[in-house]
Design a protein around this motif. Structure first.
Motif, PDB file in Angstrom:
ATOM      1  N   THR A  29       0.734  -1.121   0.012  1.00 20.41           N
ATOM      2  CA  THR A  29       0.103  -0.032   0.023  1.00 20.41           C
ATOM      3  C   THR A  29       0.812   1.240   0.073  1.00 20.41           C
ATOM      4  O   THR A  29       1.803   1.258   0.912  1.00 20.41           O
ATOM      5  CB  THR A  29      -0.830   0.061   1.263  1.00 20.41           C
ATOM      6  OG1 THR A  29      -1.895  -1.044   1.080  1.00 20.41           O
ATOM      7  CG2 THR A  29      -2.088   1.248   1.273  1.00 20.41           C
ATOM      8  N   PHE A  30       0.690   2.054  -0.989  1.00 22.75           N
ATOM      9  CA  PHE A  30       1.449   3.282  -0.946  1.00 22.75           C
ATOM     10  C   PHE A  30       0.488   4.395  -0.257  1.00 22.75           C
ATOM     11  O   PHE A  30      -0.913   4.575  -0.678  1.00 22.75           O
ATOM     12  CB  PHE A  30       1.691   3.866  -2.359  1.00 22.75           C
ATOM     13  CG  PHE A  30       2.268   2.774  -3.396  1.00 22.75           C
ATOM     14  CD1 PHE A  30       3.386   2.213  -2.911  1.00 22.75           C
ATOM     15  CD2 PHE A  30       1.649   2.356  -4.581  1.00 22.75           C
ATOM     16  CE1 PHE A  30       4.245   1.172  -3.644  1.00 22.75           C
ATOM     17  CE2 PHE A  30       2.213   1.401  -4.998  1.00 22.75           C
ATOM     18  CZ  PHE A  30       3.552   0.942  -4.766  1.00 22.75           C
ATOM     19  N   HIS A  31       1.128   5.414   0.553  1.00 20.81           N
ATOM     20  CA  HIS A  31       0.367   6.211   1.292  1.00 20.81           C
ATOM     21  C   HIS A  31       0.939   7.683   0.812  1.00 20.81           C
ATOM     22  O   HIS A  31       2.227   8.251   0.954  1.00 20.81           O
ATOM     23  CB  HIS A  31       0.311   6.244   2.830  1.00 20.81           C
ATOM     24  CG  HIS A  31      -0.103   5.101   3.207  1.00 20.81           C
ATOM     25  ND1 HIS A  31      -1.467   4.831   3.844  1.00 20.81           N
ATOM     26  CD2 HIS A  31       0.410   3.794   3.563  1.00 20.81           C
ATOM     27  CE1 HIS A  31      -1.730   3.716   4.247  1.00 20.81           C
ATOM     28  NE2 HIS A  31      -0.774   2.892   4.144  1.00 20.81           N
ATOM     29  N   SER A  32       0.173   8.390   0.556  1.00 20.75           N
ATOM     30  CA  SER A  32       0.479   9.903  -0.061  1.00 20.75           C
ATOM     31  C   SER A  32       1.223  10.466   1.274  1.00 20.75           C
ATOM     32  O   SER A  32       0.769  10.370   2.115  1.00 20.75           O
ATOM     33  CB  SER A  32      -0.771  10.680  -0.473  1.00 20.75           C
ATOM     34  OG  SER A  32      -0.382  12.168  -0.790  1.00 20.75           O
ATOM     35  N   HIS A  33       2.162  11.482   0.662  1.00 24.25           N
ATOM     36  CA  HIS A  33       2.913  12.452   1.605  1.00 24.25           C
ATOM     37  C   HIS A  33       2.128  13.541   2.032  1.00 24.25           C
ATOM     38  O   HIS A  33       2.574  14.182   2.881  1.00 24.25           O
ATOM     39  CB  HIS A  33       4.098  12.740   1.095  1.00 24.25           C
ATOM     40  CG  HIS A  33       5.103  11.504   0.758  1.00 24.25           C
ATOM     41  ND1 HIS A  33       5.959  11.643  -0.461  1.00 24.25           N
ATOM     42  CD2 HIS A  33       5.159  10.259   1.400  1.00 24.25           C
ATOM     43  CE1 HIS A  33       6.661  10.265  -0.441  1.00 24.25           C
ATOM     44  NE2 HIS A  33       6.251   9.429   0.327  1.00 24.25           N
ATOM     45  N   SER A  34       1.085  13.771   1.123  1.00 25.06           N
ATOM     46  CA  SER A  34       0.388  15.002   1.497  1.00 25.06           C
ATOM     47  C   SER A  34      -0.205  14.854   2.779  1.00 25.06           C
ATOM     48  O   SER A  34      -1.061  13.856   3.209  1.00 25.06           O
ATOM     49  CB  SER A  34      -0.881  15.149   0.364  1.00 25.06           C
ATOM     50  OG  SER A  34      -1.632  16.303   0.767  1.00 25.06           O
ATOM     51  N   THR A  35      -0.172  16.038   3.624  1.00 24.75           N
ATOM     52  CA  THR A  35      -0.802  16.010   4.837  1.00 24.75           C
ATOM     53  C   THR A  35      -2.086  17.076   4.815  1.00 24.75           C
ATOM     54  O   THR A  35      -2.862  17.075   5.958  1.00 24.75           O
ATOM     55  CB  THR A  35       0.098  16.945   5.814  1.00 24.75           C
ATOM     56  OG1 THR A  35       0.468  18.171   5.319  1.00 24.75           O
ATOM     57  CG2 THR A  35       1.372  15.908   6.144  1.00 24.75           C
ATOM     58  N   ASP A  36      -2.641  17.226   3.970  1.00 29.11           N
ATOM     59  CA  ASP A  36      -3.627  18.271   3.647  1.00 29.11           C
ATOM     60  C   ASP A  36      -4.881  17.350   3.517  1.00 29.11           C
ATOM     61  O   ASP A  36      -5.939  17.906   3.770  1.00 29.11           O
ATOM     62  CB  ASP A  36      -3.747  19.282   2.464  1.00 29.11           C
ATOM     63  CG  ASP A  36      -2.434  20.163   2.753  1.00 29.11           C
ATOM     64  OD1 ASP A  36      -2.254  20.385   3.887  1.00 29.11           O
ATOM     65  OD2 ASP A  36      -1.794  20.662   1.666  1.00 29.11           O
ATOM     66  N   GLY A  37      -4.874  16.025   2.882  1.00 29.56           N
ATOM     67  CA  GLY A  37      -5.991  15.305   2.570  1.00 29.56           C
ATOM     68  C   GLY A  37      -6.229  15.557   1.190  1.00 29.56           C
ATOM     69  O   GLY A  37      -6.163  16.593   0.548  1.00 29.56           O
ATOM     70  N   ASN A  38      -7.448  14.910   0.868  1.00 29.65           N
ATOM     71  CA  ASN A  38      -8.114  15.059  -0.647  1.00 29.65           C
ATOM     72  C   ASN A  38      -9.287  16.057  -0.233  1.00 29.65           C
ATOM     73  O   ASN A  38     -10.443  15.559  -0.152  1.00 29.65           O
ATOM     74  CB  ASN A  38      -8.240  13.673  -1.107  1.00 29.65           C
ATOM     75  CG  ASN A  38      -8.931  13.813  -2.530  1.00 29.65           C
ATOM     76  OD1 ASN A  38      -8.819  15.063  -3.094  1.00 29.65           O
ATOM     77  ND2 ASN A  38      -9.165  12.733  -3.181  1.00 29.65           N
ATOM     78  N   THR A  39      -9.006  17.141  -0.290  1.00 28.35           N
ATOM     79  CA  THR A  39      -9.979  18.430   0.345  1.00 28.35           C
ATOM     80  C   THR A  39     -10.102  19.480  -0.677  1.00 28.35           C
ATOM     81  O   THR A  39      -9.168  19.368  -1.675  1.00 28.35           O
ATOM     82  CB  THR A  39     -10.198  18.654   1.448  1.00 28.35           C
ATOM     83  OG1 THR A  39      -8.943  19.280   1.813  1.00 28.35           O
ATOM     84  CG2 THR A  39     -10.365  17.504   2.584  1.00 28.35           C
ATOM     85  N   ASP A  40     -10.971  20.341  -0.487  1.00 28.48           N
ATOM     86  CA  ASP A  40     -11.031  21.923  -1.395  1.00 28.48           C
ATOM     87  C   ASP A  40     -10.888  21.583  -2.861  1.00 28.48           C
ATOM     88  O   ASP A  40     -10.358  22.209  -3.587  1.00 28.48           O
ATOM     89  CB  ASP A  40      -9.753  22.465  -0.768  1.00 28.48           C
ATOM     90  CG  ASP A  40      -9.702  22.838   0.539  1.00 28.48           C
ATOM     91  OD1 ASP A  40     -10.859  22.904   1.168  1.00 28.48           O
ATOM     92  OD2 ASP A  40      -8.701  23.034   1.236  1.00 28.48           O
TER      93      ASP A  40
END
Length: 243
Positions: A29-40
């Protein structure tokens, strides 16, 4: 497809690469490094190399769109598109994966390896001279797709797959254990009475006169047989002459 074109045209402000090791038949499983989440209003877009795999929109409900049907069988997204899982891994799955979310990109390098089978221990050519014998035991796991395999023995003087061994120590070692490791697995084998492996591989040179002694014994046996045949011949000859 508009989301795809928009995401590819974005200027990336962050790029991180993560090394991931997977096992044939297993999953990663690959986890995105983004800390903002999939929003906005962002869209998660996953790639294998330059080929788009799947996109996940941020609106509710979040539609998941795979770009090819073959990706649907073993690929799955979760965490609102922030994670991608590959199951039933194959060797050909190895490569570079990435996800674009907004103006951020996370990159993963996947390497796929086979699990190690039980190692095999064999005796290298053994040399005997001056009344002493020396040899080496070799630990190995054959096969392709194993990656970089390292070997360790449970003896302090051993390094790598070879274990030097003197005949004088054969009887002192009740057992030896070799452990092989690659990026996804480890496997060990324990052998008892290690001297037995090398007992039949000694290279003892023939002693001087060994061959001549054999010929002497053969000549002696042949002489006895000839004498017996002559005796039998003389007996029949004398009877035929009436002696």
């Amino acid at each position: 497809m508009g989301a795809l074109a928009l995401s590819q045209s974005q200027t990336m402000t962050a790029s991180n690469t993560t090394e991931v090791a997977g096992t044939v038949g297993g999953s990663v499983t690959f986890h995105s490094h983004s800390t903002d989440g999939n929003t906005d209003g962002n869209v998660s877009l996953w790639f294998f190399g330059n080929e788009a795999i799947v996109t996940v929109a941020s609106n509710d409900p979040r539609p998941v769109i795979f770009f090819k049907d073959n990706f649907k069988t073993r690929f799955a997204v979760s965490e609102n598109g922030l994670a991608l899982t590959i199951s039933q891994l194959r060797m050909e799955d190895a490569g570079t994966y990435s996800v674009i979310i907004g103006d951020k990109r996370s990159t993963f390098t996947l390497r796929v390896f086979k699990e190690l089978a039980e190692p095999t221990v064999t005796c290298e050519a053994q040399n005997c001279s001056g009344g002493s014998c020396s040899s080496s035991l070799r630990c190995s796991v054959p096969g392709a797709g194993l990656g970089n395999v390292s070997y360790t023995w449970d003896q302090p003087w051993a390094e790598g797959p070879l274990l030097p061994l003197n005949k004088s120590s054969w009887d002192k070692l009740e057992s030896l254990t070799c452990t092989a490791r690659n990026p996804v697995s480890s496997s060990s084998v324990t052998i008892t009475n290690p001297g037995v492996l090398c007992a039949g591989n000694s290279t003892h040179p023939p002693s001087p006169g060994a061959h001549s002694g054999s010929w002497i014994r053969i000549g002696a046996v042949a002489g006895v047989e000839i004498a017996s045949l002559l005796s039998i011949f003389l007996v029949y000859y004398c009877k035929s002459r009436g002696f």
